[in-house]
Design an enzyme around this catalytic site. Structure first.
Site, PDB file in Angstrom:
ATOM      1  N   LYS A   1     -17.102 -14.224   9.101  1.00 34.51           N
ATOM      2  CA  LYS A   1     -16.685 -12.996   8.980  1.00 34.51           C
ATOM      3  C   LYS A   1     -17.504 -12.012   9.526  1.00 34.51           C
ATOM      4  O   LYS A   1     -18.477 -11.522   8.804  1.00 34.51           O
ATOM      5  CB  LYS A   1     -16.336 -12.495   7.495  1.00 34.51           C
TER       6      LYS A   1
ATOM      7  N   GLU B   1     -35.216   1.955   4.258  1.00 32.38           N
ATOM      8  CA  GLU B   1     -34.828   1.613   5.513  1.00 32.38           C
ATOM      9  C   GLU B   1     -34.296   2.548   6.287  1.00 32.38           C
ATOM     10  O   GLU B   1     -33.238   3.086   6.037  1.00 32.38           O
ATOM     11  CB  GLU B   1     -34.214   0.271   5.347  1.00 32.38           C
TER      12      GLU B   1
ATOM     13  N   GLU C   1     -30.096 -13.051   4.076  1.00 27.55           N
ATOM     14  CA  GLU C   1     -31.236 -12.361   4.990  1.00 27.55           C
ATOM     15  C   GLU C   1     -30.921 -11.049   4.698  1.00 27.55           C
ATOM     16  O   GLU C   1     -29.837 -10.381   5.411  1.00 27.55           O
ATOM     17  CB  GLU C   1     -31.092 -12.924   6.380  1.00 27.55           C
TER      18      GLU C   1
ATOM     19  N   CYS D   1     -33.539  -6.005  11.849  1.00 26.97           N
ATOM     20  CA  CYS D   1     -33.937  -6.290  10.355  1.00 26.97           C
ATOM     21  C   CYS D   1     -35.264  -6.380  10.285  1.00 26.97           C
ATOM     22  O   CYS D   1     -36.028  -5.686   9.500  1.00 26.97           O
ATOM     23  CB  CYS D   1     -33.223  -7.616  10.039  1.00 26.97           C
TER      24      CYS D   1
HETATM   25  P1  NAD Z   1     -23.495  -4.849   4.881  1.00 19.69           P
HETATM   26  O1  NAD Z   1     -24.304  -5.283   3.709  1.00 19.69           O
HETATM   27  O2  NAD Z   1     -22.998  -3.415   4.767  1.00 19.69           O
HETATM   28  O3  NAD Z   1     -22.502  -5.626   5.657  1.00 19.69           O
HETATM   29  C1  NAD Z   1     -22.766  -6.799   6.264  1.00 19.69           C
HETATM   30  C2  NAD Z   1     -21.403  -7.761   6.066  1.00 19.69           C
HETATM   31  O4  NAD Z   1     -21.179  -7.695   4.572  1.00 19.69           O
HETATM   32  C3  NAD Z   1     -20.365  -7.024   6.781  1.00 19.69           C
HETATM   33  O5  NAD Z   1     -19.410  -8.084   7.552  1.00 19.69           O
HETATM   34  C4  NAD Z   1     -19.409  -6.800   5.704  1.00 19.69           C
HETATM   35  O6  NAD Z   1     -18.116  -6.603   5.721  1.00 19.69           O
HETATM   36  C5  NAD Z   1     -19.850  -7.735   4.673  1.00 19.69           C
HETATM   37  N1  NAD Z   1     -19.569  -7.293   3.243  1.00 19.69           N
HETATM   38  C6  NAD Z   1     -19.491  -5.784   2.579  1.00 19.69           C
HETATM   39  N2  NAD Z   1     -19.477  -5.965   1.169  1.00 19.69           N
HETATM   40  C7  NAD Z   1     -19.189  -7.324   0.893  1.00 19.69           C
HETATM   41  C8  NAD Z   1     -19.289  -7.955  -0.283  1.00 19.69           C
HETATM   42  N3  NAD Z   1     -19.149  -7.490  -1.585  1.00 19.69           N
HETATM   43  N4  NAD Z   1     -19.151  -9.265  -0.142  1.00 19.69           N
HETATM   44  C9  NAD Z   1     -19.247 -10.054   1.015  1.00 19.69           C
HETATM   45  N5  NAD Z   1     -19.338  -9.395   2.048  1.00 19.69           N
HETATM   46  C10 NAD Z   1     -19.386  -8.032   1.962  1.00 19.69           C
HETATM   47  O7  NAD Z   1     -24.714  -4.538   6.111  1.00 19.69           O
HETATM   48  P2  NAD Z   1     -24.622  -3.980   7.510  1.00 19.69           P
HETATM   49  O8  NAD Z   1     -24.782  -2.495   7.302  1.00 19.69           O
HETATM   50  O9  NAD Z   1     -23.636  -4.286   8.306  1.00 19.69           O
HETATM   51  O10 NAD Z   1     -26.075  -4.520   8.176  1.00 19.69           O
HETATM   52  C11 NAD Z   1     -27.434  -3.446   8.246  1.00 19.69           C
HETATM   53  C12 NAD Z   1     -28.199  -4.387   7.100  1.00 19.69           C
HETATM   54  O11 NAD Z   1     -28.541  -5.630   7.141  1.00 19.69           O
HETATM   55  C13 NAD Z   1     -29.638  -3.646   7.230  1.00 19.69           C
HETATM   56  O12 NAD Z   1     -30.211  -3.525   5.733  1.00 19.69           O
HETATM   57  C14 NAD Z   1     -30.474  -4.704   7.747  1.00 19.69           C
HETATM   58  O13 NAD Z   1     -31.980  -4.757   7.505  1.00 19.69           O
HETATM   59  C15 NAD Z   1     -29.846  -6.079   7.223  1.00 19.69           C
HETATM   60  N6  NAD Z   1     -30.274  -7.197   8.122  1.00 19.69           N
HETATM   61  C16 NAD Z   1     -31.118  -7.900   7.775  1.00 19.69           C
HETATM   62  C17 NAD Z   1     -31.188  -9.310   8.754  1.00 19.69           C
HETATM   63  C18 NAD Z   1     -32.036 -10.249   8.124  1.00 19.69           C
HETATM   64  O14 NAD Z   1     -32.126 -11.416   8.977  1.00 19.69           O
HETATM   65  N7  NAD Z   1     -32.725 -10.010   7.120  1.00 19.69           N
HETATM   66  C19 NAD Z   1     -30.780  -9.145   9.759  1.00 19.69           C
HETATM   67  C20 NAD Z   1     -29.804  -8.154  10.438  1.00 19.69           C
HETATM   68  C21 NAD Z   1     -29.393  -6.978   9.362  1.00 19.69           C
END
Ligand code: NAD
Length: 495
Positions: free
Chosen positions: A196, A401, A269, A303
């Site tokens: 997804k 962040e 992550e 990230c």
């Molecule tokens: P997000 O959590 O808003 O969304 C990530 C994904 O989760 C999307 O596909 C979204 O549709 C889905 N999602 C949303 N609500 C959900 C739920 N209740 N259950 C399951 N899935 C759900 O994150 P984002 O804004 O897309 O990404 C940015 C964040 O990701 C930043 O905080 C960044 O640091 C982090 N990030 C971490 C890593 C790592 O390796 N640790 C890598 C990249 C990004």
């Protein structure tokens, strides 16, 4: 400006691939890939170019019923995929990597437009190359059985088997690469995968899946596009055995809650707020470019980017001014322009977060050394590369962040104090120490609460080096042998 140094360093990835001599044919292939992923029965959603804000394609918006169907198909396909055996699965993953290489320029163009990262520098070509490199490494990595007791009376071995169906949920910053980080080990170990992608960047991921699926059996790897509700359903689905999630800490907490229902194993992550500590013996000119790319890779939307920099008082002004100069020089603009190595924010929400944090830092005594405002002349979502000096912990730009092109630089005089401040937040993804004395740096590194601590660099990942966070940045490891274990279930054979 010399060539940017990719912070994501992988010897197998060529971050500065030569410009495509057949730009026209890549653009045609790009259109063909976007056609493949277009919704079949109407509906769906327009996706805009992050830089120009023009519509680049249409992504499906799939229903929960379609997701349920995808999980059922993946579940049905899993036993035969596992039964193929490691050798055949590895062969298919290598073939998939070759297909990615063949379509790399078209995939790079799609992710450049959809996500915003330029083709060049540690950008879109780097991302497409990384997808092939991670697939190849997963194909070549072997998870051997472990003999845990063999004392003449007892012979016990630990073997690793597929978990079942893996749900892979990803973010929008490195959409293709992070999808492959989840997919490659999962497929390697005999799992089938339902992916997804983020609702912000579905096209690049669906295009990538369609390329990989040119060589995989049906239903082994299925993409389902949609929003948060679809992610929530995937994470809580009773037939999902493992969730690989990369995204925000807030969403990670929700996924932990839903795992109480389906007992899915989790790799999380999550968000980061990586600290870098520059020790007094560091050479400001020698480290400036490494610091810059540690912070600004993918225009800060990474990230494990450097998100707060602690610099010793004795060299503070030198480091700040070296960073300020780079910030003014490094070209930012539309990603398909070969000149650029920095791009826009991917979406309005992220643009608003960065603007708010910089404005707040200014109100709280922050000195803007470079940038500090939107770059409206480049486009709606561009924000200037920003260095803010003279801020301290407690200011939101330091504590939250930013996930964008704004680096706070904090002065310290006692290294104990810098370590305490670096460890003072909930996040624990990465950190770095900068010094001319490697042993001194290692001593500081071991005291930092982070999954990875780099010395004299920040953010480089490698497909064989385990990567993962601690504290609020989640749990579980990706990459290498540890990454294979994370998508497997251990079984003891005793006797
Ligand atoms: P997000 O959590 O808003 O969304 C990530 C994904 O989760 C999307 O596909 C979204 O549709 C889905 N999602 C949303 N609500 C959900 C739920 N209740 N259950 C399951 N899935 C759900 O994150 P984002 O804004 O897309 O990404 C940015 C964040 O990701 C930043 O905080 C960044 O640091 C982090 N990030 C971490 C890593 C790592 O390796 N640790 C890598 C990249 C990004």
């Amino acid at each position: 400006m010399s060539d940017p140094t990719p912070a994501l360093t992988d010897p197998a990835v060529d971050g500065d691939a030569p410009a495509d001599a057949t730009g026209a044919s890549s653009a045609q292939e790009e259109d063909a890939l976007l056609d493949r992923v277009r919704p079949v029965a109407g509906g769906g959603r327009d996706i805009k170019d992050a830089a120009t804000r023009q519509v680049i394609g249409r992504a499906p918006e799939q229903s929960v019923a379609e997701l349920d169907d995808a999980v059922a198909r993946a579940k049905a396909a899993q036993p035969a995929w596992e039964a193929l055996g490691h050798e055949e699965r590895s062969r298919l993953l290598l073939a998939a990597a070759d297909r990615i290489d063949a379509s790399a320029e078209a995939l790079a163009r799609i992710v450049s437009r959809e996500q915003g990262k330029p083709l060049n520098g540690p950008g879109a070509r780097f991302e497409a190359g990384g997808c092939a490199a991670w697939l190849r490494t997963a194909a070549a990595t072997v998870l051997e059985p472990e003999v845990v007791v063999d004392d003449g009376e007892v012979h016990a071995e630990l073997i690793y088997k597929a978990v079942g169906v893996v749900g892979a949920i990803g973010p929008w910053n490195w959409p293709m690469l992070i999808a492959v980080w989840q997919i490659a080990p999962a497929l390697r170990m005999g799992n089938t995968v339902v992916v997804k992608p983020s609702e912000y960047t579905p096209l690049s991921v669906l295009a990538l899946l369609s390329v990989i699926n040119e060589v995989l059996p049906a239903d082994v790897l299925i993409g389902v596009a949609g929003g948060r509700e679809l992610g929530a359903r995937l994470a809580s689905h009773p037939d999902i055995d493992k969730v690989m999630f990369t995204g925000s800490t807030a969403t990670g907490r929700k996924i932990i809650e839903s795992s109480a229902g389906n007992l899915a194993r989790l790799t999380l992550e999550l968000g980061g707020n990586d600290a870098g500590i520059v020790l007094p013996d560091a050479d400001p000119q020698a480290i400036a470019e490494g610091l810059f790319w540690g912070a600004f890779i993918n225009t800060g939307q990474t990230c494990a980017a450097l998100k707060r920099l602690y610099v010793h008082d004795s060299i503070y002004e030198d480091v700040v001014s070296a960073l300020g100069q780079l910030a003014e020089q490094v070209p930012m603009g539309v990603g398909l322009d070969e000149e650029n190595v920095l791009g826009p924010l991917q979406n309005e929400q992220q643009f608003d977060i960065v603007s708010r944090l910089v404005e707040d830092a200014k109100r709280n005594g922050g000195r803007v050394v470079a940038g500090g405002s939107p770059a409206a002349e480049l486009g709606e979502l561009f924000y200037r590369t920003t260095i803010v000096a003279d801020v301290a912990d407690g200011v939101a730009l330091v504590d939250e962040e930013q996930f964008g092109p704004a680096l706070p630089v904090i002065r310290y005089s006692d290294v104990e104090d810098a370590i305490a401040r670096a460890n003072g937040l909930e996040a624990g993804l990465g950190a770095s120490v900068w010094s001319s004395d490697r042993d001194a740096a290692r001593k500081v590194a071991q005291r930092l609460q982070a999954g990875t601590v780099w010395i004299n660099s920040h953010g480089g990942v490698h497909p064989m080096i385990p990567f993962g966070g601690v504290k609020g940045s989640g749990y579980g490891l990706e990459f290498g042998v540890e990454g294979l274990k994370a998508v497997a279930v251990p079984q003891v054979i005793n006797g």
